[in-house]
Design an enzyme around this catalytic site. Structure first.
Site, PDB file in Angstrom:
ATOM      1  N   LYS A  57      -4.133 -25.500 -46.431  1.00  0.00           N
ATOM      2  CA  LYS A  57      -4.136 -26.925 -46.679  1.00  0.00           C
ATOM      3  C   LYS A  57      -3.094 -27.319 -47.706  1.00  0.00           C
ATOM      4  CE  LYS A  57      -9.152 -26.916 -46.171  1.00  0.00           C
ATOM      5  NZ  LYS A  57     -10.403 -26.982 -46.958  1.00  0.00           N
ATOM      6  N   GLY A  58      -2.680 -26.393 -48.530  1.00  0.00           N
ATOM      7  CA  GLY A  58      -1.916 -26.698 -49.738  1.00  0.00           C
ATOM      8  C   GLY A  58      -0.649 -27.514 -49.569  1.00  0.00           C
ATOM      9  N   GLU A 113       5.658 -24.628 -47.169  1.00  0.00           N
ATOM     10  CA  GLU A 113       4.625 -23.989 -47.997  1.00  0.00           C
ATOM     11  C   GLU A 113       4.504 -24.700 -49.335  1.00  0.00           C
ATOM     12  OE1 GLU A 113       2.190 -22.229 -48.331  1.00  0.00           O
ATOM     13  OE2 GLU A 113       2.311 -20.232 -47.478  1.00  0.00           O
ATOM     14  N   ASP A 114       3.311 -24.673 -49.906  1.00  0.00           N
ATOM     15  CA  ASP A 114       3.132 -25.240 -51.242  1.00  0.00           C
ATOM     16  C   ASP A 114       3.725 -24.325 -52.298  1.00  0.00           C
ATOM     17  OD1 ASP A 114       1.190 -23.298 -50.821  1.00  0.00           O
ATOM     18  OD2 ASP A 114      -0.473 -24.467 -51.598  1.00  0.00           O
ATOM     19  N   PHE A 166      -1.498 -20.921 -63.254  1.00  0.00           N
ATOM     20  CA  PHE A 166      -2.178 -21.427 -62.068  1.00  0.00           C
ATOM     21  C   PHE A 166      -2.062 -22.942 -62.026  1.00  0.00           C
ATOM     22  CE2 PHE A 166      -5.455 -22.535 -59.061  1.00  0.00           C
ATOM     23  CZ  PHE A 166      -5.246 -21.574 -58.088  1.00  0.00           C
ATOM     24  N   ARG A 179      -6.586 -31.529 -55.334  1.00  0.00           N
ATOM     25  CA  ARG A 179      -5.488 -31.701 -54.374  1.00  0.00           C
ATOM     26  C   ARG A 179      -4.876 -33.095 -54.454  1.00  0.00           C
ATOM     27  NH1 ARG A 179      -5.417 -27.221 -50.953  1.00  0.00           N
ATOM     28  NH2 ARG A 179      -7.421 -26.347 -50.354  1.00  0.00           N
TER      29      ARG A 179
HETATM   30  P1  IMP Z   1       0.744 -15.692 -51.742  1.00  0.00           P
HETATM   31  O1  IMP Z   1       0.335 -15.061 -50.448  1.00  0.00           O
HETATM   32  O2  IMP Z   1       0.232 -14.867 -52.909  1.00  0.00           O
HETATM   33  O3  IMP Z   1       2.217 -15.971 -51.856  1.00  0.00           O
HETATM   34  O4  IMP Z   1      -0.093 -17.001 -51.901  1.00  0.00           O
HETATM   35  C1  IMP Z   1       0.253 -18.175 -51.341  1.00  0.00           C
HETATM   36  C2  IMP Z   1      -0.923 -19.132 -51.350  1.00  0.00           C
HETATM   37  O5  IMP Z   1      -1.797 -18.924 -52.463  1.00  0.00           O
HETATM   38  C3  IMP Z   1      -0.410 -20.535 -51.530  1.00  0.00           C
HETATM   39  O6  IMP Z   1      -0.098 -21.111 -50.283  1.00  0.00           O
HETATM   40  C4  IMP Z   1      -1.545 -21.219 -52.246  1.00  0.00           C
HETATM   41  O7  IMP Z   1      -2.467 -21.743 -51.323  1.00  0.00           O
HETATM   42  C5  IMP Z   1      -2.194 -20.131 -53.061  1.00  0.00           C
HETATM   43  N1  IMP Z   1      -1.739 -20.161 -54.466  1.00  0.00           N
HETATM   44  C6  IMP Z   1      -0.928 -19.289 -55.101  1.00  0.00           C
HETATM   45  N2  IMP Z   1      -0.712 -19.630 -56.371  1.00  0.00           N
HETATM   46  C7  IMP Z   1      -1.385 -20.776 -56.560  1.00  0.00           C
HETATM   47  C8  IMP Z   1      -1.524 -21.668 -57.687  1.00  0.00           C
HETATM   48  O8  IMP Z   1      -0.986 -21.486 -58.799  1.00  0.00           O
HETATM   49  N3  IMP Z   1      -2.307 -22.768 -57.480  1.00  0.00           N
HETATM   50  C9  IMP Z   1      -2.923 -23.044 -56.300  1.00  0.00           C
HETATM   51  N4  IMP Z   1      -2.799 -22.253 -55.224  1.00  0.00           N
HETATM   52  C10 IMP Z   1      -2.039 -21.128 -55.355  1.00  0.00           C
HETATM   53 MG    MG Z   2      -4.911 -22.781 -51.743  1.00  0.00          MG
END
Ligand code: IMP
Ligand code: MG
Length: 195
Positions: A57-58, A113-114, A166, A179
């Site tokens: 959703k991000g 991607e977020d 975070f 969000r």
């Molecule tokens: P990755 O697989 O570790 O790169 O994680 C990616 C996903 O983790 C992102 O699309 C977010 O949904 C979540 N995520 C990672 N870091 C954060 C953060 O600091 N805040 C909120 N969501 C995060």
């Molecule tokens: Mg998330």
């Protein structure tokens, strides 16, 4: 036609500020950067059309703003992905919770991607999407946290690089909250409201 009024209206909405969230990147800075990324995409794909693939959703807020600032014919697709529990640490497990509605064979894809944290989600998605034979795949990420990277990832359009904190807001959540904050902030888990 000018795109400014959309942002002006959004920026005039009073932003509530929960005490456990420390503002990091303002709505104004985000809007300016998103416009720059959109201009870059508009130039890079001039004369073509793009499929923006929003990873849910991000990325829903980022994707909505980016889409409206791109001056090309686009198609929107959404891919539901879950890589986190209700925690601030990556589980490393990526689960597809909602698939695309149409094939993307022969399309120019931009994955939206977020945040790229460990890089596990985007590496998995790139691999998955390659199997669907698009003409090309690029990545647009609002945020990158290089401190925690586990997989090397190429980010073609990057909003901001941040420290190992975070963040919430502008689509990003902690346990599905925050969000709707129009800015990005750092969540302080020691504050009472954060739990
Ligand atoms: P990755 O697989 O570790 O790169 O994680 C990616 C996903 O983790 C992102 O699309 C977010 O949904 C979540 N995520 C990672 N870091 C954060 C953060 O600091 N805040 C909120 N969501 C995060
Ligand atoms: Mg998330």
């Amino acid at each position: 036609m000018s795109r400014a009024p959309v942002y002006e209206r959004l920026l005039s909405v009073p932003a509530f500020t929960p005490p456990e969230v420390r503002p990091l990147i303002s709505a104004e800075r985000i809007a300016a950067r998103v416009n720059e990324l959109a201009a870059q995409i508009t130039r890079d794909y001039a004369g073509r059309s793009v499929v923006l693939l929003s990873v849910l959703k991000g990325s829903f807020v980022f994707a909505a703003d980016l889409a409206r600032a791109i001056d090309l014919p686009i198609r929107m697709e959404f891919l539901g992905v879950r890589s986190y529990g209700d925690d601030t640490k990556s589980s490393g497990v990526v689960q597809i919770t909602q698939d695309l509605t149409r094939p993307v064979t022969g399309d120019d894809l931009v994955i939206v991607e977020d945040i790229i944290d460990t890089g596990l989600t985007i590496s998995y998605l790139r691999e998955q999407l390659r199997g669907r034979n698009p003409a090309s795949v690029k990545v647009a990420a609002l945020l990158h946290k290089p401190a925690r990277i586990q997989r090397e990832v190429e980010i073609d359009y990057l909003g901001f690089t941040i420290d190992d904190v975070f963040v919430v807001g502008y689509g990003l959540d902690y346990a599905e909250r925050y969000r709707n904050l129009p800015y990005l902030g750092v969540l302080d888990p020691s504050q009472p409201g954060a739990k």
